[in-house]
Design an enzyme around this catalytic site. Structure first.
Site, PDB file in Angstrom:
ATOM      1  CG  ASP A 162      -1.788   1.252   1.293  1.00 15.93           C
ATOM      2  OD1 ASP A 162      -2.558   1.542   0.619  1.00 15.93           O
ATOM      3  OD2 ASP A 162      -1.259   2.273   2.294  1.00 15.93           O
ATOM      4  CG  ASP A 165       2.472   0.128   4.969  1.00  9.33           C
ATOM      5  OD1 ASP A 165       2.444  -0.447   4.008  1.00  9.33           O
ATOM      6  OD2 ASP A 165       1.532   0.542   5.892  1.00  9.33           O
ATOM      7  CE1 TYR A 322      -5.800   4.105   2.213  1.00  9.24           C
ATOM      8  CE2 TYR A 322      -4.752   2.494   3.420  1.00  9.24           C
ATOM      9  CZ  TYR A 322      -4.536   3.372   2.463  1.00  9.24           C
ATOM     10  OH  TYR A 322      -3.526   3.952   1.813  1.00  9.24           O
ATOM     11  CD  GLU A 570       3.029   5.626   4.695  1.00 11.32           C
ATOM     12  OE1 GLU A 570       3.256   4.647   4.683  1.00 11.32           O
ATOM     13  OE2 GLU A 570       2.362   6.455   5.678  1.00 11.32           O
TER      14      GLU A 570
END
Length: 621
Positions: A162, A165, A322, A570
């Site tokens: 994703d 990670d 999410y 990120e």
């Protein structure tokens, strides 16, 4: 002497007529002597008989309207023929001899950024990597996903990680594949012109192949689907290894990666159905694979409609990272894609049901998030998609009323993106704050840029020069200007003069929050805690995560290039999918009269109005 003239007069012989021949000759000689001879006549008289006999007579060519000397005529014809042969010889040399053509104009910045943005998906691949993956510091990883889970016992190898990670969240991953497929359906010619069509189709197939593994894709009816692989919740404390606690390369992961399934998850199932349905249009020329995608999409949408519920219950890992707020928008979004993929009116009936639109929030104008297109809220995208149907096919009754409503709401959403209406704040540098000053703003901005640019192409392809915001008319160029302003900000036209796409421009983030990019590819295996030193160092990442769009600046245009602050640095799969779609939509790549492909998305839909029957045969008595 008189005689009778046969013509009626007297016949009389004159005395003059009786003169002798000598008299007449003397008279002629006398007259000749009295007349002056010209030079030519004198030359004739002076020339002897031999001279006149030896002189050649000139030859002439009669062309009808003019008479030319033959020698001049032959010289003229010969000269013309010679010039023709010479010119023909020169032209033959020009054609046969290799020559350099002027180079094509350099690609614009959006095209250059697009090439890089696609490479981020190569860096996020999980499973056995293809030889041409193009990211030297990545390798095969997580080759036992699914097989090591005692409750699953089947392969879930593949798909995409994703973000920074190694978790595989199916909800945003499926949305990312839907977005990429949508961009290919609309702008296939552009991708082909820049040599990226095969690349992006390969990326989409990498995702859809994995999604097909997450449920029984060979069945017509299913009762469960996989929601995610891996786990990231660290709120309970302890040092149990998981994908968020550990800082290690995916290739070195040796801890257990649990699989989360769901049995009532309408939002996830409908989004997965949308991703497979959209991809089936992308791969429609590969009938076997396209049919497989459609079959899986049908099973997923059916499951989502019958087993109602959200995929992210409170307290779950999905809710932390999410969370889905509703599944009604996915019913509209998924139903629209199912209709385009199958041509079955039952899906359009679901997508345009007034009650469905109401539950999805289509009429909730007071919502602060109205018009914000995200991996969670699909309604703005669904409304644009269904406005397309009305603009180009106009199916009429019984769909016209709700389609007109969606079309009007799309116009309103486009108005809300314009600064003069104050629906959303903008930073001083010009970035729209669709998440109201919250962190990670760029993912929302690129989605809005894509919808604005795409909708402007829809209007132009329908020969509509613009749209109304109340009584005021705005041209399609206003939408493109908004889209360009957001992408320009992201690519470096901002107060910090920094590109937020890694590897693009001279100044970009050097410390993205990303495990694989931050740990050296030196053959050393760093365990769960062994990578902490690479997470904490202030040095730039040893591996460049080309094409990754980081989370972005704060509401004051400030940015901290700090690896440990994921709200700044990120990147995510969903954000880059929106970036790719926005870049291809606005890139200046000549492909013909229209920027979009008007018809491919409708290829499975039968004619709206059946062909009239042939006229009856002539009456015979």
């Amino acid at each position: 002497m008189f005689g009778r003239d046969p013509w009626g007069g007297p016949l009389e012989i004159s005395n003059a007529d009786s003169a002798t021949d000598d008299d007449r000759s003397r008279d002629l000689d006398r007259a000749a002597l009295m007349r002056q001879l010209d030079e030519t006549q004198q030359s004739w008289l002076l020339a002897g008989p031999g001279d006149q006999a030896g002189k050649k007579k000139k030859k002439y060519v009669d062309l009808g309207c003019v008479v030319l000397d033959r020698k001049i005529f032959m010289w003229t014809v010969g000269t013309i023929l010679g010039l023709g042969v010479f010119i023909g010889f020169i032209m033959m040399i020009v054609k046969l001899v290799p020559h350099k053509r002027p180079p094509p104009p350099p690609p614009d910045q959006y095209t250059q950024a697009l090439h890089k943005a696609l490479m981020f998906f190569n860096a996020q691949r999980s499973g056995p990597l293809p030889k041409h993956n193009g990211v030297s510091w990545r390798g095969n990883s997580c080759m036992k996903d699914g097989l090591s889970d005692s409750t699953i016992r089947r392969s879930l190898v593949g798909g995409f990680y994703d973000a920074g990670d190694a978790i595989k969240f199916n909800y945003p991953m499926a949305w990312s594949m839907t977005m990429l497929s949508w961009s290919v359906i609309e702008y296939k010619a552009k991708y082909e012109a820049i040599g990226e069509l095969d690349h992006i189709k390969e990326i989409i197939k990498w995702g859809t192949d994995y999604i097909l593994k997450t449920f029984n894709s060979s069945a017509d009816t299913i009762d469960r689907i996989v929601a995610q692989v891996g786990i990231g919740d660290t709120s309970k404390g302890g040092s149990q290894p998981n994908d968020h606690y550990c800082w290690m390369r995916p290739e070195d992961i040796d801890y257990k990666r649990p699989v989360t399934e769901c049995h009532s998850c309408s939002d996830l199932a409908s989004e997965m159905a949308a991703s497979l349905a959209a991809a089936s249009i992308v791969f429609k020329d590969s009938k076997t694979y396209s049919d497989k995608l459609v079959k899986g999409a049908k099973a997923l949408y059916k499951f989502g409609r019958t087993q109602r519920g959200r995929y992210s219950p409170n307290g779950s890992d999905q809710a932390i990272f999410y969370n889905s707020t509703s599944y009604w928008d996915e019913f509209v979004w998924g139903g629209a894609w199912m209709y385009f993929a199958t041509g079955n009116n039952s899906y359009l009936t679901v997508a345009t049901a007034p009650g469905m639109a109401k539950h999805a929030g289509a009429f909730w104008f007071g919502s602060p998030n109205y018009g914000v297109f995200t991996w969670d809220d699909k309604l703005p995208g669904a409304q644009v998609l269904l406005s397309r149907l009305r603009l180009f096919l106009s199916p009429g009754y019984p769909y016209e009323e709700i389609l007109r409503t969606f079309h009007n709401q799309t116009d309103n959403v486009m108005c809300s993106y314009l600064p003069l209406f104050n629906s959303f704040n903008f930073t001083k540098g010009g970035l729209i704050q669709l998440n109201h000053g919250g962190p990670q703003p760029l993912q929302y901005a690129v989605n809005a840029a894509f919808l604005a640019s795409l909708y402007s192409d829809y209007l132009e392809s329908a020969d509509t020069p613009g749209w109304y915001c109340g009584p005021n008319f705005y041209t399609t160029e206003v939408l493109r200007k908004f889209a360009r302003s957001q992408l320009d900000y992201i690519l470096g036209k901002n107060p910090l003069k920094m590109s937020y796409v890694v590897g693009f421009g001279n100044k970009y983030p050097k410390r993205p929050h990303h495990r694989g990019a931050s740990i050296p590819h030196n053959g050393v295996k760093y365990g769960c805690k062994g990578g902490f030193k690479w997470r904490e160092t202030k040095k730039a990442n040893p591996n460049i995560l080309v094409g990754a769009m980081v989370a972005g600046p704060d509401r004051h245009d400030g940015f901290k290039d700090i690896r440990t602050n994921y709200n700044y640095t990120e990147p995510t799969l969903a954000a880059n999918a929106g970036l790719v779609a926005a870049l291809i939509s606005i890139a200046d790549i000549p492909t013909g009269r229209y920027s979009i492909d008007k018809n491919t998305i409708f290829s499975a839909i039968p004619p709206m109005f059946p062909t009239p029957p042939p006229p009856p045969s002539a009456w015979k008595p």
